[in-house]
Write an enzyme that holds these catalytic residues in place. Structure first.
Site, PDB file in Angstrom:
ATOM      1  N   ALA A 145       0.833  -1.209   0.000  1.00 48.57           N
ATOM      2  CA  ALA A 145       0.000   0.000   0.000  1.00 48.57           C
ATOM      3  C   ALA A 145       0.870   1.263   0.000  1.00 48.57           C
ATOM      4  CB  ALA A 145      -0.913  -0.003   1.224  1.00 48.57           C
ATOM      5  N   LYS A 154       3.856   1.614  -6.245  1.00 48.15           N
ATOM      6  CA  LYS A 154       4.971   0.780  -6.687  1.00 48.15           C
ATOM      7  C   LYS A 154       4.472  -0.451  -7.444  1.00 48.15           C
ATOM      8  CE  LYS A 154       7.336  -0.601  -3.247  1.00 48.15           C
ATOM      9  NZ  LYS A 154       6.611  -1.877  -3.070  1.00 48.15           N
ATOM     10  N   ASP A 212       0.786 -10.959   7.776  1.00 48.47           N
ATOM     11  CA  ASP A 212       1.904 -10.386   8.510  1.00 48.47           C
ATOM     12  C   ASP A 212       3.164 -10.630   7.686  1.00 48.47           C
ATOM     13  OD1 ASP A 212       4.025  -9.801  10.229  1.00 48.47           O
ATOM     14  OD2 ASP A 212       3.031 -10.610  11.987  1.00 48.47           O
ATOM     15  N   CYS A 253      11.404   5.651   2.923  1.00 49.95           N
ATOM     16  CA  CYS A 253      11.294   7.080   2.615  1.00 49.95           C
ATOM     17  C   CYS A 253      11.746   7.899   3.813  1.00 49.95           C
ATOM     18  CB  CYS A 253       9.878   7.441   2.192  1.00 49.95           C
ATOM     19  SG  CYS A 253       8.588   6.653   3.163  1.00 49.95           S
TER      20      CYS A 253
END
Length: 366
Positions: free
Chosen positions: A165, A169, A217, A294
């Protein structure tokens, strides 16, 4: 075991012709944003960054800070959707000062990957999610395409996007190639729904059977699906995925939440290491993995990669310095990085990033 692809709704998007919506000029955008800036910047986060990044980045931090705290100078790129052609869009972009983001001399640059940028700040009109139509472009930070270019996905390869999410990408990967199987995973429920909507907005029905969306997970996928993928990408972002997004954190509206985030930040590298270990388990021998964040934080970037390289004998670094050299006209990189990694530093006129990218390869079985 691979499950069936989650049923996605009818493909969605908005067909917004070029030039349909008015855009703020840089001066108008600055006037709108600058008055709110002092209220928006979270001082406790800025003070934390000031101390940490002055030590880690040295003189480079001053110019990076100026960009991160000045939203009116931020730039946005357009990734065109090859599945929804819009006649006249590219010529309209050219008239407005946009040009292709990447030169043709890169080690990997599929012709179908078309991204446009311009030096001037500002944002092209967003397209709304509308049932029955595909969107024509995706707005993004151009640096977020560097992990995709480093991954070098080819047609027919099995690909895992471990923390997928909001989906930009994943959309970019499908602009580059047609995987044999594409597993897009997002553990957080809200972000998973966001991911599904993004895929519905950009991917046609013909490709639906190639894509599986899951809410597993990420730390367990390697054990659930060992050696199942040729390529794995792991981009860590803010919210419930483990990475401190420097741009977003600087504008935290709740100071108490910001303090809590900064306290929890010390624990992120351990979680990132666990996700990376899982991604390596999911890789087939000879397969490649791209890890990206990021954030500028060394603890979440180089330190995590070095820990993996020192603890996993079946993993080796992959040189991506040719990619960095090929895009150096449009991106500013921190000097002194290893050949298997790069760190994009935002600066005015090239306000992309922060974005850390590292590439690893799983050794072939002997």
């Amino acid at each position: 075991m691979r499950g069936p692809a989650l049923p996605l709704a009818r493909r969605a998007g908005a067909a917004l012709g070029p030039g349909r919506a008015a855009r703020d000029t840089p001066a108008q955008l600055e006037n709108k944003t600058k008055g709110k800036l002092q209220k928006q910047i979270c001082q406790v986060v800025l003070d934390h960054f000031e101390k940490q990044y002055t030590a880690e980045l040295g003189d480079a931090w001053s110019s990076v800070r100026d960009v991160l705290t000045s939203p009116w100078c931020w730039q946005h790129a357009l990734l065109l959707n090859r599945f929804s052609r819009c006649p006249g869009l590219e010529s309209s972009l050219a008239e407005q000062g946009y040009h292709p983001a990447f030169p043709a001399a890169l080690p990997y640059l599929p012709a179908a990957l078309r991204c446009y940028i311009r030096p001037a700040p500002g944002r092209f009109p967003a397209q709304k999610h509308q049932p029955g139509k595909l969107k024509e472009y995706y707005l993004l930070n151009a640096a977020s395409l560097l992990p995709v270019l480093a991954l070098e996905v080819k047609d027919g390869e099995d690909v895992l996007d471990l923390c997928a999410a909001p989906g930009g990408k994943s959309v970019a990967i499908l602009q580059c190639a047609c995987p044999g199987h594409f597993h897009c995973n997002e553990y957080d429920d809200l972000r998973s729904r966001w991911l599904e909507q993004t895929m519905e907005s950009f991917i046609p029905d013909a490709l639906i059977n190639l894509v599986m969306v899951s809410k597993l997970d990420g730390r367990k996928i390697g054990d659930l699906q060992p050696e199942s993928y040729d390529k794995v990408t792991l981009l860590l972002v803010l919210v419930d995925a483990p990475c401190s997004n420097d741009r977003s954190w600087l504008f935290s509206t709740d100071p108490q939440q910001a303090v809590l985030r900064l306290m929890q930040r010390k624990e992120l590298s351990s979680l990132q290491f666990q996700l990376l270990r899982s991604a390596i388990k999911a890789l087939r021998p000879g397969g490649s993995l791209v890890y990206s964040t990021c954030t500028l934080s060394k603890a979440e970037n180089s330190d995590v990669i070095n820990l993996i390289l020192n603890s996993c004998r079946d993993v080796m670094p992959v040189d991506i310095s040719e990619l960095a050299r090929g895009v150096s006209q449009e991106f500013t990189f921190l000097s002194g990085m290893q050949q298997h990694e790069l760190l994009v530093l935002p600066e005015k006129g090239r306000a992309w990033g922060p974005m850390y990218v590292a590439k690893l390869k799983k050794r072939s079985s002997t």
